[in-house]
Design a protein around this motif. Structure first.
Motif, PDB file in Angstrom:
ATOM      1  N   UNK A 397      85.432  -5.766  35.726  1.00 11.80           N
ATOM      2  CA  UNK A 397      85.761  -6.445  36.986  1.00 11.80           C
ATOM      3  C   UNK A 397      85.346  -7.909  36.942  1.00 11.80           C
ATOM      4  N   UNK A 398      84.126  -8.161  36.444  1.00 17.33           N
ATOM      5  CA  UNK A 398      83.650  -9.541  36.375  1.00 17.33           C
ATOM      6  C   UNK A 398      84.527 -10.367  35.456  1.00 17.33           C
ATOM      7  N   UNK A 399      84.855  -9.835  34.298  1.00 21.66           N
ATOM      8  CA  UNK A 399      85.705 -10.563  33.355  1.00 21.66           C
ATOM      9  C   UNK A 399      87.068 -10.857  33.961  1.00 21.66           C
ATOM     10  N   UNK A 400      87.620  -9.898  34.698  1.00 21.98           N
ATOM     11  CA  UNK A 400      88.926 -10.112  35.309  1.00 21.98           C
ATOM     12  C   UNK A 400      88.877 -11.147  36.425  1.00 21.98           C
ATOM     13  N   UNK A 401      87.760 -11.179  37.169  1.00 20.04           N
ATOM     14  CA  UNK A 401      87.599 -12.222  38.185  1.00 20.04           C
ATOM     15  C   UNK A 401      87.573 -13.604  37.530  1.00 20.04           C
ATOM     16  N   UNK A 402      86.817 -13.729  36.439  1.00 21.65           N
ATOM     17  CA  UNK A 402      86.758 -15.006  35.723  1.00 21.65           C
ATOM     18  C   UNK A 402      88.133 -15.364  35.175  1.00 21.65           C
ATOM     19  N   UNK A 403      88.817 -14.378  34.648  1.00 23.65           N
ATOM     20  CA  UNK A 403      90.165 -14.593  34.118  1.00 23.65           C
ATOM     21  C   UNK A 403      91.090 -15.173  35.191  1.00 23.65           C
ATOM     22  N   UNK A 404      91.027 -14.601  36.397  1.00 25.97           N
ATOM     23  CA  UNK A 404      91.873 -15.077  37.491  1.00 25.97           C
ATOM     24  C   UNK A 404      91.471 -16.482  37.930  1.00 25.97           C
ATOM     25  N   UNK A 405      90.172 -16.734  38.043  1.00 26.97           N
ATOM     26  CA  UNK A 405      89.685 -18.043  38.497  1.00 26.97           C
ATOM     27  C   UNK A 405      90.078 -19.156  37.526  1.00 26.97           C
ATOM     28  N   UNK A 406      89.880 -18.910  36.230  1.00 26.09           N
ATOM     29  CA  UNK A 406      90.213 -19.939  35.248  1.00 26.09           C
ATOM     30  C   UNK A 406      91.723 -20.106  35.127  1.00 26.09           C
ATOM     31  N   UNK A 407      92.446 -19.032  35.311  1.00 22.04           N
ATOM     32  CA  UNK A 407      93.897 -19.118  35.273  1.00 22.04           C
ATOM     33  C   UNK A 407      94.460 -20.045  36.339  1.00 22.04           C
ATOM     34  N   UNK A 408      93.773 -20.146  37.469  1.00 23.05           N
ATOM     35  CA  UNK A 408      94.238 -20.992  38.565  1.00 23.05           C
ATOM     36  C   UNK A 408      94.143 -22.480  38.250  1.00 23.05           C
ATOM     37  N   UNK A 409      93.348 -22.843  37.241  1.00 21.60           N
ATOM     38  CA  UNK A 409      93.249 -24.263  36.859  1.00 21.60           C
ATOM     39  C   UNK A 409      93.905 -24.532  35.509  1.00 21.60           C
ATOM     40  N   UNK A 410      94.594 -23.511  34.972  1.00 23.89           N
ATOM     41  CA  UNK A 410      95.349 -23.716  33.741  1.00 23.89           C
ATOM     42  C   UNK A 410      94.639 -23.303  32.464  1.00 23.89           C
ATOM     43  N   UNK A 411      93.576 -22.501  32.591  1.00 22.88           N
ATOM     44  CA  UNK A 411      92.879 -21.993  31.409  1.00 22.88           C
ATOM     45  C   UNK A 411      93.218 -20.517  31.251  1.00 22.88           C
ATOM     46  N   UNK A 412      93.866 -20.177  30.165  1.00 22.93           N
ATOM     47  CA  UNK A 412      94.193 -18.784  29.910  1.00 22.93           C
ATOM     48  C   UNK A 412      92.985 -18.084  29.297  1.00 22.93           C
ATOM     49  N   UNK A 413      92.645 -16.910  29.801  1.00 22.38           N
ATOM     50  CA  UNK A 413      91.509 -16.137  29.298  1.00 22.38           C
ATOM     51  C   UNK A 413      92.017 -14.810  28.760  1.00 22.38           C
ATOM     52  N   UNK A 414      91.708 -14.538  27.503  1.00 21.78           N
ATOM     53  CA  UNK A 414      92.024 -13.251  26.877  1.00 21.78           C
ATOM     54  C   UNK A 414      90.762 -12.401  26.860  1.00 21.78           C
ATOM     55  N   UNK A 415      90.793 -11.251  27.494  1.00 27.97           N
ATOM     56  CA  UNK A 415      89.648 -10.344  27.497  1.00 27.97           C
ATOM     57  C   UNK A 415      89.710  -9.497  26.234  1.00 27.97           C
ATOM     58  N   UNK A 416      88.653  -9.585  25.421  1.00 28.62           N
ATOM     59  CA  UNK A 416      88.630  -8.927  24.115  1.00 28.62           C
ATOM     60  C   UNK A 416      87.527  -7.870  24.101  1.00 28.62           C
ATOM     61  N   UNK A 417      87.900  -6.611  24.044  1.00 24.57           N
ATOM     62  CA  UNK A 417      86.904  -5.547  23.945  1.00 24.57           C
ATOM     63  C   UNK A 417      86.581  -5.296  22.481  1.00 24.57           C
ATOM     64  N   UNK A 418      85.298  -5.262  22.165  1.00 24.15           N
ATOM     65  CA  UNK A 418      84.859  -5.060  20.782  1.00 24.15           C
ATOM     66  C   UNK A 418      83.941  -3.836  20.743  1.00 24.15           C
ATOM     67  N   UNK A 419      83.752  -3.212  19.576  1.00 21.15           N
ATOM     68  CA  UNK A 419      82.903  -2.021  19.494  1.00 21.15           C
ATOM     69  C   UNK A 419      81.495  -2.280  20.020  1.00 21.15           C
ATOM     70  N   UNK A 420      80.959  -1.287  20.718  1.00 25.89           N
ATOM     71  CA  UNK A 420      79.659  -1.421  21.370  1.00 25.89           C
ATOM     72  C   UNK A 420      78.570  -1.872  20.406  1.00 25.89           C
ATOM     73  N   UNK A 421      78.483  -1.231  19.241  1.00 25.77           N
ATOM     74  CA  UNK A 421      77.412  -1.540  18.293  1.00 25.77           C
ATOM     75  C   UNK A 421      77.616  -2.878  17.582  1.00 25.77           C
ATOM     76  N   UNK A 422      78.790  -3.480  17.746  1.00 32.48           N
ATOM     77  CA  UNK A 422      79.066  -4.781  17.130  1.00 32.48           C
ATOM     78  C   UNK A 422      78.920  -5.937  18.105  1.00 32.48           C
ATOM     79  N   UNK A 423      78.829  -5.633  19.397  1.00 28.61           N
ATOM     80  CA  UNK A 423      78.914  -6.678  20.417  1.00 28.61           C
ATOM     81  C   UNK A 423      77.916  -7.807  20.165  1.00 28.61           C
TER      82      UNK A 423
END
Length: 543
Positions: A397-423
């Motif tokens: 949810x937090x990542x998606x909120x940031x994605x929407x906020x930055x998108x409004x000023x022209x910054x595209x955000x790609x949410x990338x899920x990575x393996x838990x033990x690699x994070x």
């Protein structure tokens, strides 16, 4: 450090957050506890590096496990005040002011698991590994140790003398825990000797089994322990996705679960077998901006990201369903209920999308209209937001909120899920991200934050994973660490904090409340406040 998040939901009755110094652990004398029993505790990832003085060992779970089995010379109480642990120290004090000398008197009964007594040689080896003079040691934080000029034996084999070049206010945070010279005296031992296992210990518990297949780590009382006998027969850490911890508690697979997140609190508070315990911890949630690569190398772009993120909206979303009032955090060094706190965020913490757009214009990123990313030299303005696959919905949810906020000023955000033990090991620790959100916790000594904000040296990021820093910040933090006048030190840290905001190092969101669900009948355990170590010799099940 561990995951964080935010979530919406229906409003709940709000109370003030617990004040500094408060804890709920269902305190009981040992006579009320039965001998025996197992405590099952969840952790977020498999521990690959138990030397948490390395960048790869900075995971909070690694630190907790290591401190369970190694000498923690000073333990802080619920108010964050440090006290010597008599199992390891008879005394420790400043015995000279010019130069500053600290003399440690070791408990003569304290021994390592290889049979050697604790000695000045252990202090010397740790100082040499962590003082920054030998880059072969991959040390994540040299602050404090780099202020020491000499480590020597005192009047006898059980006395240690530490001499400082400059006064150092937070000397009690050093050598905590103490590591054994027999496994810490060469760069190879330091960097690789603690991978996947603890080679030598000196605690009430020892690690009896590492089950990587089953993702559990089992600790049992060490029969050679010279102190009070633990009540528990075993302490089992189990690796779980954060999203699975609530179900594991409700299914009686674990005896503790974090309840800070709204969706977890709602379920755990209804369980008749759960005791909800609250306290006040040093625990901040933030978004790190990586100034070491890509568009975020430009401070104007980092400042634009700061201006485009509505911190209050994220904070409100997170706090909707938990019982405490949550406010924006305006400081990187102090929590709102701590002496010294002031909001230094200024314009850099203010939600102002129009300012964000102007900053991006100045940085040369062309506005291509609503819904489209800005471009420069034919390349889109695009950032990756790295998430752990083991996280919960609140993090998404937090990542998606940031994605929407930055998108409004022209910054595209790609949410990338990575393996838990690699994070952390493969992404955060290596600076392999554009945006990442995690928590810094338990920075009870102010100088502990130095490594988070100091300038990296070559490939050593210390804990400044976004590589954003300046000589001015380094100088302020170095001066603050040498200042024994608390009020003067507070002023210096606040000056540094204003610079951290200006440089766009990270976006502070909120202080995360400490709320834990604990199995009923478990005593001396729960929400510890500013207590830095769980004393498992006192934890157990009521008769």
């Amino acid at each position: 450090m561990s995951g964080c998040g935010s979530s919406g939901g229906e409003p709940a009755a709000k109370k003030q957050a617990p004040p500094v110094g408060s804890q709920e652990i269902d305190a009981h004398p040992l006579s009320d506890l039965r001998q025996g029993g197992t405590l099952k505790v969840p952790i977020q990832q498999w521990i690959s590096q138990y030397n948490f003085n390395t960048p790869d060992g900075q995971d909070g779970d690694a630190q907790e496990l290591t401190e369970d089995v190694e000498p923690v010379l000073f333990r802080t109480d619920a108010r964050g005040e440090a006290h010597t642990d008599p199992d390891y120290l008879v005394s420790a004090a400043v015995t000279s002011d010019s130069p500053q000398v600290v003399t440690y008197e070791l408990n003569p009964h304290a021994k390592w698991s290889d049979g050697k007594p604790l000695s000045w040689l252990d202090f010397q080896a740790q100082w040499r590994a962590l003082n920054g003079t030998d880059s072969a040691y991959e040390a994540d934080d040299t602050s404090g140790y780099d202020q020491i000029s000499d480590v020597s034996q005192g009047a006898d084999a059980h006395q240690v003398r530490i001499t400082f070049k400059q006064p150092y206010a937070d000397w009690q945070r050093l050598f905590v825990p103490l590591f054994p010279a027999a496994a810490y005296s060469t760069p190879d031992q330091f960097n690789k000797g603690w991978l996947e296992h603890v080679p030598i210990s000196a605690g009430a518990f020892k690690i009896a089994r590492y089950d990587k297949t089953g993702q559990t780590i089992t600790l049992v009382p060490d029969p050679n322990w010279w102190g009070a006998r633990p009540k528990l027969d075993a302490l089992i850490y189990r690796v779980l996705d954060e999203s699975a911890m609530t179900d594991a508690f409700l299914n009686k697979e674990t005896d503790e679960a974090p309840a800070e997140l709204p969706e977890d609190y709602r379920r755990l508070a209804k369980d008749p077998d759960a005791a909800i315990r609250t306290g006040s911890r040093w625990d901040e949630v933030h978004i790190t901006l990586n100034g070491g690569r890509g568009p975020l190398k430009d401070v104007r772009v980092r400042n634009a990201v700061e201006a485009a993120v509505n911190r209050q909206a994220i904070t409100d979303a997170y706090g909707a369903d938990i019982p405490y009032r949550i406010s924006e955090l305006g400081n990187h060094f102090f929590m709102p209920n701590q002496k010294g706190y002031q909001d230094n965020s200024g314009i850099y913490g203010k939600y102002d999308p129009e300012r964000a757009k102007k900053l991006l214009d100045q940085a040369g990123w062309q506005d291509n209209g609503a819904g489209k990313p800005r471009t420069k030299d034919g390349k889109p303005l695009e950032l990756g937001y790295v998430l752990s696959s083991g996280g919960n919905q609140s993090q998404v949810d937090q990542a998606q909120l940031v994605q929407q906020m930055l998108g409004q000023v022209g910054i595209k955000v790609d949410i990338q899920k990575v393996p838990m033990n690699d994070y952390f090991n493969q992404y955060v620790d290596l600076g392999n991200f554009d945006l990442a959100s995690f928590r810094n916790v338990d920075l009870l000594y102010l100088s502990m934050a130095y490594s988070v904000f100091r300038q990296p040296q070559g490939r050593n990021l210390f804990q400044n994973f976004g590589s954003v820093g300046s000589p001015q910040i380094d100088a302020l933090l170095t001066q603050a660490g040498r200042t024994t006048d608390r009020n003067k030190a507070i002023s210096l840290y606040n000056q540094a904090d204003a610079q951290v905001w200006r440089l766009g190092h990270s976006i502070e969101l909120y202080q995360r409340p400490q709320i834990a669900a604990v199995r009923k009948g478990l005593a001396n355990y729960g929400a510890f406040g500013l207590q830095n170590i769980t004393d498992y010799t006192r934890v157990g099940w009521l008769k």
